[in-house]
Design a protein around this motif. Sequence first.
Motif, PDB file in Angstrom:
ATOM      1  N   MET A 453      43.825  65.156  22.127  1.00 41.37           N
ATOM      2  CA  MET A 453      42.700  64.416  22.699  1.00 41.37           C
ATOM      3  C   MET A 453      42.743  62.989  22.166  1.00 41.37           C
ATOM      4  N   GLN A 454      42.284  62.064  22.994  1.00 49.49           N
ATOM      5  CA  GLN A 454      42.222  60.672  22.583  1.00 49.49           C
ATOM      6  C   GLN A 454      40.759  60.246  22.483  1.00 49.49           C
ATOM      7  N   LEU A 455      40.417  59.619  21.372  1.00 51.61           N
ATOM      8  CA  LEU A 455      39.123  58.949  21.273  1.00 51.61           C
ATOM      9  C   LEU A 455      39.380  57.450  21.328  1.00 51.61           C
ATOM     10  N   ILE A 456      38.716  56.785  22.252  1.00 52.88           N
ATOM     11  CA  ILE A 456      38.882  55.346  22.447  1.00 52.88           C
ATOM     12  C   ILE A 456      37.615  54.654  21.961  1.00 52.88           C
ATOM     13  N   GLY A 457      37.753  53.540  21.279  1.00 52.28           N
ATOM     14  CA  GLY A 457      36.595  52.796  20.790  1.00 52.28           C
ATOM     15  C   GLY A 457      36.623  51.366  21.293  1.00 52.28           C
ATOM     16  N   PRO A 458      35.535  50.634  21.060  1.00 47.48           N
ATOM     17  CA  PRO A 458      35.527  49.216  21.417  1.00 47.48           C
ATOM     18  C   PRO A 458      36.417  48.423  20.452  1.00 47.48           C
ATOM     19  N   HIS A 459      36.693  47.163  20.781  1.00 39.34           N
ATOM     20  CA  HIS A 459      37.493  46.308  19.902  1.00 39.34           C
ATOM     21  C   HIS A 459      36.998  46.386  18.460  1.00 39.34           C
ATOM     22  N   PHE A 460      37.895  46.618  17.539  1.00 37.70           N
ATOM     23  CA  PHE A 460      37.624  46.690  16.100  1.00 37.70           C
ATOM     24  C   PHE A 460      36.683  47.848  15.745  1.00 37.70           C
ATOM     25  N   GLY A 461      36.650  48.866  16.596  1.00 40.40           N
ATOM     26  CA  GLY A 461      35.779  50.019  16.358  1.00 40.40           C
ATOM     27  C   GLY A 461      36.530  51.245  15.854  1.00 40.40           C
ATOM     28  N   GLU A 462      37.587  51.036  15.073  1.00 43.42           N
ATOM     29  CA  GLU A 462      38.387  52.177  14.595  1.00 43.42           C
ATOM     30  C   GLU A 462      37.573  53.142  13.730  1.00 43.42           C
ATOM     31  N   ALA A 463      36.619  52.609  12.942  1.00 38.99           N
ATOM     32  CA  ALA A 463      35.932  53.453  11.951  1.00 38.99           C
ATOM     33  C   ALA A 463      35.271  54.676  12.601  1.00 38.99           C
ATOM     34  N   LYS A 464      34.624  54.468  13.743  1.00 36.14           N
ATOM     35  CA  LYS A 464      33.941  55.596  14.410  1.00 36.14           C
ATOM     36  C   LYS A 464      34.945  56.633  14.927  1.00 36.14           C
ATOM     37  N   LEU A 465      36.131  56.156  15.341  1.00 31.49           N
ATOM     38  CA  LEU A 465      37.158  57.096  15.806  1.00 31.49           C
ATOM     39  C   LEU A 465      37.594  58.002  14.653  1.00 31.49           C
ATOM     40  N   PHE A 466      37.828  57.378  13.494  1.00 29.80           N
ATOM     41  CA  PHE A 466      38.250  58.169  12.334  1.00 29.80           C
ATOM     42  C   PHE A 466      37.164  59.156  11.925  1.00 29.80           C
ATOM     43  N   GLU A 467      35.906  58.688  11.922  1.00 29.14           N
ATOM     44  CA  GLU A 467      34.810  59.571  11.509  1.00 29.14           C
ATOM     45  C   GLU A 467      34.709  60.779  12.429  1.00 29.14           C
ATOM     46  N   ALA A 468      34.760  60.521  13.738  1.00 25.09           N
ATOM     47  CA  ALA A 468      34.613  61.623  14.695  1.00 25.09           C
ATOM     48  C   ALA A 468      35.778  62.602  14.579  1.00 25.09           C
ATOM     49  N   ALA A 469      36.996  62.067  14.472  1.00 28.31           N
ATOM     50  CA  ALA A 469      38.168  62.952  14.356  1.00 28.31           C
ATOM     51  C   ALA A 469      38.117  63.714  13.033  1.00 28.31           C
ATOM     52  N   HIS A 470      37.650  63.051  11.994  1.00 31.46           N
ATOM     53  CA  HIS A 470      37.559  63.710  10.684  1.00 31.46           C
ATOM     54  C   HIS A 470      36.544  64.858  10.728  1.00 31.46           C
ATOM     55  N   VAL A 471      35.388  64.606  11.315  1.00 34.36           N
ATOM     56  CA  VAL A 471      34.381  65.669  11.435  1.00 34.36           C
ATOM     57  C   VAL A 471      34.962  66.839  12.245  1.00 34.36           C
ATOM     58  N   TYR A 472      35.673  66.491  13.327  1.00 36.02           N
ATOM     59  CA  TYR A 472      36.306  67.540  14.147  1.00 36.02           C
ATOM     60  C   TYR A 472      37.320  68.334  13.318  1.00 36.02           C
ATOM     61  N   GLN A 473      38.107  67.624  12.516  1.00 34.77           N
ATOM     62  CA  GLN A 473      39.152  68.307  11.738  1.00 34.77           C
ATOM     63  C   GLN A 473      38.575  69.105  10.576  1.00 34.77           C
ATOM     64  N   GLN A 474      37.360  68.748  10.127  1.00 35.29           N
ATOM     65  CA  GLN A 474      36.690  69.577   9.118  1.00 35.29           C
ATOM     66  C   GLN A 474      36.264  70.907   9.733  1.00 35.29           C
ATOM     67  N   ALA A 475      35.986  70.903  11.043  1.00 40.51           N
ATOM     68  CA  ALA A 475      35.442  72.092  11.703  1.00 40.51           C
ATOM     69  C   ALA A 475      36.524  72.945  12.378  1.00 40.51           C
ATOM     70  N   THR A 476      37.719  72.393  12.530  1.00 39.71           N
ATOM     71  CA  THR A 476      38.783  73.109  13.252  1.00 39.71           C
ATOM     72  C   THR A 476      40.062  73.084  12.420  1.00 39.71           C
ATOM     73  N   ASP A 477      41.048  73.871  12.845  1.00 43.40           N
ATOM     74  CA  ASP A 477      42.299  73.863  12.061  1.00 43.40           C
ATOM     75  C   ASP A 477      43.542  73.616  12.923  1.00 43.40           C
ATOM     76  N   TRP A 478      43.346  73.019  14.096  1.00 36.92           N
ATOM     77  CA  TRP A 478      44.506  72.724  14.954  1.00 36.92           C
ATOM     78  C   TRP A 478      45.516  71.831  14.227  1.00 36.92           C
ATOM     79  N   HIS A 479      44.981  70.871  13.476  1.00 34.85           N
ATOM     80  CA  HIS A 479      45.860  69.908  12.805  1.00 34.85           C
ATOM     81  C   HIS A 479      46.631  70.525  11.647  1.00 34.85           C
ATOM     82  N   GLN A 480      46.243  71.749  11.260  1.00 35.74           N
ATOM     83  CA  GLN A 480      46.956  72.400  10.151  1.00 35.74           C
ATOM     84  C   GLN A 480      48.048  73.341  10.634  1.00 35.74           C
ATOM     85  N   GLN A 481      48.126  73.530  11.952  1.00 30.00           N
ATOM     86  CA  GLN A 481      49.143  74.435  12.486  1.00 30.00           C
ATOM     87  C   GLN A 481      50.527  73.815  12.292  1.00 30.00           C
TER      88      GLN A 481
END
Lengths: 489, 95
Positions: A453-481
């Motif tokens: 999945m891709q999360l797209i943010g506004p210009h210079f909005g990387e921080a929210k992308l990392f936060e959302a993906a991090h919260v997702y990765q705390q709740a799921t384990d796809w990235h650990q496969q």
Amino acid sequence: MGDFTNLTLIEARDALRQGDFSSRQLTQAYLDRITAIDKGIKAYLTVLSDEVLQAADEADRRLQAGEELPLLGVPLAIKDLLTIEGVRTTCASRILENFDPAYTATAVQRLLDAGAIVLGKTNMDEFAMGSSTENSAYQTTHNPWDVERVPGGTSGGSAAAVAARLAPAALGTDTGGSVRQPASFCGVTGLKPTYGRISRYGLIAFGSSLDSVGPIGHTAEDVALLFSLMAGHDPRDATSMDKTVPDMQLTETNSIKGLRVGVPKEYFIKGIQPEVESAVRAAIAELEAQGAEIVEVSLPHTQYAVPVYYIIAPAEASANLARFDGVRYGLRVESDDYIDMFKQTRGQGFGPEVKRRIMLGTYALSAGYYDAYYGQAQKVRRLIQDDFIQAFEQVDVIATPVAPTTAFRIGEHSDDPLEMYLQDIFTLPGSLAGVPGLAFPVGFDENNLPIGMQLIGPHFGEAKLFEAAHVYQQATDWHQQQPQLNISK
Amino acid sequence: MSLTLDEVKHIAHLARLELSAEELELYRQQLSSILDHVAQLDELDTADVEPLTSVLAEQSELRVDEPGQALPLDKLLGNAPDTDRDQFKVPPILD
């Protein structure tokens, strides 16, 4: 000796600090794995076996002395499009077969300054043109999840190296999707930053209004760390912006409560693999379960991104690649006539896709056609950017698939360039708008191939992308496969 | 749209690419089909749209124009196919 190669970048870094093992042991573990496995993956073009062990020993001395640099002693893989002084840099092209750069790319230098060491240079599509790594002049990289399939491209070597645990993290570059799509195909996490966020000094140019340096790792946390170390103004790149770089604090307490996530209907179209759509929709539902608010948005000019990109990027490429003329570096095919020397050198030195794009770009910029093609493409590019500007008035981030399908078979699209170009349909709009995009794994299809999945943010909005993906990765384990590597030794 | 072989040869000359007869014909077909796909951009009315030439609204910062340290000459010349007394050597340009 335990298998250190299962660790994330940050886990490895912390273990080095605690003295659980040495940088030499960690580096040797990766070198051993490369020796054992990479003949079946072909992620690396150059492995710096001696140099990296020497650097590891130096890092160990500094660790012993109590130094605490953010990446001290951690080995990384670097795409062979980014220069490192004294290390052969080929762009996977015959024309640069023996190119020995006189300077190191700023993005790489900042990681070296943070204590990182370099395992080697990774394979790619020649000059970063392609979507499969099949356009390398040297080798086709294989997807660790199924070696009959492509790893994506153009940073396919970097993504495959991370997925196969031949490096804890890697650098790629992204012009139209070249970090995000291979990250998706290989089940890892990869960022295309905002245009101007990370210096491109030492990135061998392809499309100057699009090119970016992007990190690839196993987690949003690892990618965020590399991003924050590389980002920021560089006097050597006039397009790099002097913007505050967020100090990412990704912990177990991050929250996305109230985050407005836009879902654009134009990205869920006919022709998308049903399992890709269902996995991405399930991931969006997980974000909602974590407190995000889901909002339907529209990016009405999405379908024009492919034709706009395939005018603008080749036009810029035709100008950038004019420098390869057999005079200052690289291949020369001798001739008594200098124009003939240029033509023979370029005709023999470039591969089919690079020549195709130079031809296309030259045509689009040639007298009488400029307005019809390049001028019109620049206008539609603005419409595409306006779509994003308007959408980001309603939402904080936008969630989309990374690619319409999972990894395709080697050779499946290689006869029809247009068919290959259409693989980039979901990554090109963000590239043209200059906005950041973060790709990360959200499931598997019935062939056990990763879906991103891709999360797209506004210009210079990387921080929210990392936060959302991090919260997702705390709740799921796809990235650990991990892929079950089935490689005959 | 369909490009002619002569047009493709002209583009190859402008691009300084020596192409075989097979390549010229292949690119003639492939470029024609890519340009057909691009033609959908003409559906859009862009009469009042400003071309986008820079994706960022803000102007980037220019560095101070001061002499810096040049890269080492021997390293730069070391990549050249042919050199002569600190210069790049090329075939004759003027008769």
